[in-house]
Design a protein around this motif. Structure first.
Motif, mmCIF file in Angstrom:
data_model
loop_
_atom_site.group_PDB
_atom_site.id
_atom_site.type_symbol
_atom_site.label_atom_id
_atom_site.label_comp_id
_atom_site.label_asym_id
_atom_site.label_seq_id
_atom_site.Cartn_x
_atom_site.Cartn_y
_atom_site.Cartn_z
ATOM 1 N N ASP A 291 3.458 0.573 -13.074
ATOM 2 C CA ASP A 291 3.288 -0.786 -12.563
ATOM 3 C C ASP A 291 4.613 -1.271 -11.999
ATOM 4 O OD1 ASP A 291 2.436 -3.314 -11.963
ATOM 5 O OD2 ASP A 291 2.225 -3.976 -14.040
ATOM 6 N N TRP A 292 4.872 -0.940 -10.721
ATOM 7 C CA TRP A 292 6.143 -1.298 -10.113
ATOM 8 C C TRP A 292 6.298 -2.805 -9.960
ATOM 9 C CZ3 TRP A 292 6.204 -3.877 -5.484
ATOM 10 C CH2 TRP A 292 5.062 -3.819 -4.701
ATOM 11 N N PRO B 120 3.835 7.031 -9.102
ATOM 12 C CA PRO B 120 2.874 7.809 -9.905
ATOM 13 C C PRO B 120 1.785 6.904 -10.488
ATOM 14 C CG PRO B 120 5.051 7.756 -10.960
ATOM 15 C CD PRO B 120 5.162 7.027 -9.669
ATOM 16 N N ASP B 121 0.624 7.492 -10.735
ATOM 17 C CA ASP B 121 -0.480 6.728 -11.315
ATOM 18 C C ASP B 121 -0.051 6.118 -12.644
ATOM 19 O OD1 ASP B 121 -2.137 7.359 -9.236
ATOM 20 O OD2 ASP B 121 -3.020 9.100 -10.237
ATOM 21 N N GLY B 122 -0.410 4.880 -12.850
ATOM 22 C CA GLY B 122 -0.103 4.194 -14.101
ATOM 23 C C GLY B 122 1.223 3.461 -14.102
ATOM 24 N N ASP C 118 2.433 1.674 -3.417
ATOM 25 C CA ASP C 118 1.404 2.117 -4.359
ATOM 26 C C ASP C 118 1.131 3.606 -4.221
ATOM 27 O OD1 ASP C 118 1.050 -0.340 -5.559
ATOM 28 O OD2 ASP C 118 -0.623 -0.915 -4.250
ATOM 29 N N GLU C 119 1.156 4.122 -2.996
ATOM 30 C CA GLU C 119 0.912 5.545 -2.777
ATOM 31 C C GLU C 119 2.078 6.396 -3.260
ATOM 32 O OE1 GLU C 119 0.005 6.016 1.345
ATOM 33 O OE2 GLU C 119 -1.839 4.839 1.195
ATOM 34 N N GLN D 260 0.837 -1.196 0.000
ATOM 35 C CA GLN D 260 0.000 0.000 0.000
ATOM 36 C C GLN D 260 0.873 1.248 0.000
ATOM 37 O OE1 GLN D 260 -2.469 -0.569 3.424
ATOM 38 N NE2 GLN D 260 -3.848 -1.982 2.376
#
Length: 107
Positions: A50-51, A46-48, A42-43, A39
């Motif tokens: 995919d780590w 950046p949006d998009g 993910d925060e 989590q």
């Protein structure tokens, strides 16, 4: 094939039948963001971005980047991090001991 782009069959445990029959095709649900670390990452990303895909594709480079990042952050903010982590763990131990004492005294 699953429609969810984050689904990876290797990350799911398949349950055996109740009578010991062969494993079913239904996975035991386990969310990718089930851990605080996931989590948190993910925060931060950046949006998009995919780590997870990057880590799966380049595991050694990802580990090296994480180690280097940890080294840099540790050297720059080590004392503050140690103080914060120590305070957190002392709080957790205190809370757990309080729960144990309450269980003993109430039971």
């Amino acid at each position: 094939m699953h429609d969810d782009p984050l689904y990876d069959d290797d990350l799911f445990d398949h349950a055996d039948g109740a009578d010991g029959a062969a494993a079913t095709d239904e996975p035991v649900t386990r969310s990718f963001a089930s851990t605080r670390a996931d989590q948190w990452v993910d925060e931060l990303m950046p949006d998009g971005f995919d780590w997870r895909h990057v880590v799966e594709t380049y595991p050694r480079a990802s580990l090296a980047a994480a180690a280097l990042g940890g080294l840099v952050i540790g050297r720059a903010h080590g004392a503050g991090l140690l103080t914060g982590l120590s305070g957190y763990f002392v709080g957790e131990v205190t809370r757990n001991l309080k729960d144990i004492v309450e269980d003993i005294t109430s039971g």
